[in-house]
Design a protein around this motif. Structure first.
Motif, PDB file in Angstrom:
ATOM      1  N   MET A 212       0.824  -1.196   0.000  1.00  0.00           N
ATOM      2  CA  MET A 212       0.000   0.000   0.000  1.00  0.00           C
ATOM      3  C   MET A 212       0.867   1.259   0.000  1.00  0.00           C
ATOM      4  O   MET A 212       0.438   2.293  -0.481  1.00  0.00           O
ATOM      5  CB  MET A 212      -0.922  -0.013   1.220  1.00  0.00           C
ATOM      6  N   GLU A 213       2.075   1.173   0.534  1.00  0.00           N
ATOM      7  CA  GLU A 213       2.954   2.348   0.638  1.00  0.00           C
ATOM      8  C   GLU A 213       3.143   3.067  -0.692  1.00  0.00           C
ATOM      9  O   GLU A 213       3.268   4.288  -0.736  1.00  0.00           O
ATOM     10  CB  GLU A 213       4.323   1.956   1.200  1.00  0.00           C
TER      11      GLU A 213
ATOM     12  N   TYR B 153       1.156   3.840  -2.922  1.00  0.00           N
ATOM     13  CA  TYR B 153       0.042   4.712  -3.305  1.00  0.00           C
ATOM     14  C   TYR B 153      -0.004   6.001  -2.482  1.00  0.00           C
ATOM     15  O   TYR B 153      -0.789   6.894  -2.778  1.00  0.00           O
ATOM     16  CB  TYR B 153      -1.297   3.984  -3.145  1.00  0.00           C
ATOM     17  N   LEU B 154       0.825   6.078  -1.462  1.00  0.00           N
ATOM     18  CA  LEU B 154       0.772   7.222  -0.547  1.00  0.00           C
ATOM     19  C   LEU B 154       1.596   8.406  -1.052  1.00  0.00           C
ATOM     20  O   LEU B 154       2.693   8.228  -1.574  1.00  0.00           O
ATOM     21  CB  LEU B 154       1.286   6.814   0.834  1.00  0.00           C
TER      22      LEU B 154
ATOM     23  N   PHE C 117      -6.599   8.699   4.964  1.00  0.00           N
ATOM     24  CA  PHE C 117      -7.346   8.112   3.860  1.00  0.00           C
ATOM     25  C   PHE C 117      -8.451   9.099   3.518  1.00  0.00           C
ATOM     26  O   PHE C 117      -9.232   9.481   4.392  1.00  0.00           O
ATOM     27  CB  PHE C 117      -7.969   6.768   4.266  1.00  0.00           C
TER      28      PHE C 117
ATOM     29  N   VAL D 221      -3.698   9.326   0.872  1.00  0.00           N
ATOM     30  CA  VAL D 221      -4.082   8.720  -0.394  1.00  0.00           C
ATOM     31  C   VAL D 221      -5.542   9.077  -0.658  1.00  0.00           C
ATOM     32  O   VAL D 221      -6.368   9.072   0.248  1.00  0.00           O
ATOM     33  CB  VAL D 221      -3.875   7.181  -0.390  1.00  0.00           C
TER      34      VAL D 221
ATOM     35  N   VAL E 282      -8.490   7.630  -2.101  1.00  0.00           N
ATOM     36  CA  VAL E 282      -8.937   6.287  -2.428  1.00  0.00           C
ATOM     37  C   VAL E 282      -9.720   6.274  -3.746  1.00  0.00           C
ATOM     38  O   VAL E 282      -9.577   5.356  -4.551  1.00  0.00           O
ATOM     39  CB  VAL E 282      -9.784   5.701  -1.275  1.00  0.00           C
TER      40      VAL E 282
ATOM     41  N   GLN F 116      -7.113   0.181  -5.678  1.00  0.00           N
ATOM     42  CA  GLN F 116      -8.220   0.745  -4.906  1.00  0.00           C
ATOM     43  C   GLN F 116      -8.758  -0.286  -3.920  1.00  0.00           C
ATOM     44  O   GLN F 116      -9.013   0.026  -2.759  1.00  0.00           O
ATOM     45  CB  GLN F 116      -9.334   1.221  -5.835  1.00  0.00           C
TER      46      GLN F 116
ATOM     47  N   GLU G  29      -7.171  -2.808  -2.539  1.00  0.00           N
ATOM     48  CA  GLU G  29      -6.186  -3.012  -1.465  1.00  0.00           C
ATOM     49  C   GLU G  29      -6.274  -1.893  -0.417  1.00  0.00           C
ATOM     50  O   GLU G  29      -6.318  -2.147   0.782  1.00  0.00           O
ATOM     51  CB  GLU G  29      -4.786  -3.051  -2.061  1.00  0.00           C
ATOM     52  N   VAL G  30      -6.331  -0.651  -0.881  1.00  0.00           N
ATOM     53  CA  VAL G  30      -6.372   0.483   0.043  1.00  0.00           C
ATOM     54  C   VAL G  30      -7.715   0.530   0.770  1.00  0.00           C
ATOM     55  O   VAL G  30      -7.778   0.800   1.965  1.00  0.00           O
ATOM     56  CB  VAL G  30      -6.068   1.802  -0.698  1.00  0.00           C
TER      57      VAL G  30
ATOM     58  N   GLU H 168      -7.744  -1.720   3.649  1.00  0.00           N
ATOM     59  CA  GLU H 168      -6.993  -1.142   4.762  1.00  0.00           C
ATOM     60  C   GLU H 168      -7.865  -0.160   5.538  1.00  0.00           C
ATOM     61  O   GLU H 168      -7.859  -0.143   6.768  1.00  0.00           O
ATOM     62  CB  GLU H 168      -5.730  -0.452   4.228  1.00  0.00           C
TER      63      GLU H 168
END
Length: 95
Positions: free
Chosen positions: A1-2, A4-5, A20, A45, A47, A55, A57-58, A61
Motif C-alpha cells: 500500500m505504501e 500509493y501514498l 485516507f 491517499v 482512495v 483501490q 487493497e487500500v 486497509e
C-alpha cells in the motif's frame, strides 16, 4: 500500500499520520487544511483516484481501521483512528 501514498512535509513530524481521503470530499479537504495549517507531516491517499486492485487493497486497509468506512479516516501512530473530521479531536491528539 505504501506505493500509493503521497507525502506532505511538515515542521512537526512527532506523529506518524496517515490520511485516507476522497478527492471530492469537503471534510477531507478540511482535514488536509488542518494538518497543513499546523505544519504537520503526513501521508495521504485519495482512495477514489485509485483503480482496480490498488483501490481494492487500500479500501480494505480503510475497512480494517474504520469498519464504518467513512472519510476522512486519520490513523495516528499506526493505532489510533479518528473517523471523520473532528477539529477538537485533532487538536487534542495532534497538538
Amino acid at each position: 500500500m505504501e506505493q500509493y501514498l503521497k507525502k506532505v512535509e511538515g515542521e512537526n513530524a512527532e506523529h506518524d499520520l496517515l490520511l485516507f481521503a476522497l478527492s471530492t470530499c469537503g471534510w477531507c479537504r478540511k482535514a488536509r487544511d488542518f494538518l497543513e495549517e499546523n505544519k504537520l507531516a503526513y501521508r495521504y491517499v485519495y482512495v477514489d483516484l485509485l483503480e482496480g486492485e490498488a483501490q481494492k487493497e487500500v479500501f480494505e486497509e480503510v475497512k480494517k481501521r474504520n469498519p464504518r468506512r467513512t472519510f476522512p479516516t486519520l490513523v495516528v501512530d499506526g493505532d489510533e483512528v479518528i473517523a471523520g473530521f473532528n477539529e477538537e479531536r485533532y487538536r487534542e491528539v495532534l497538538l
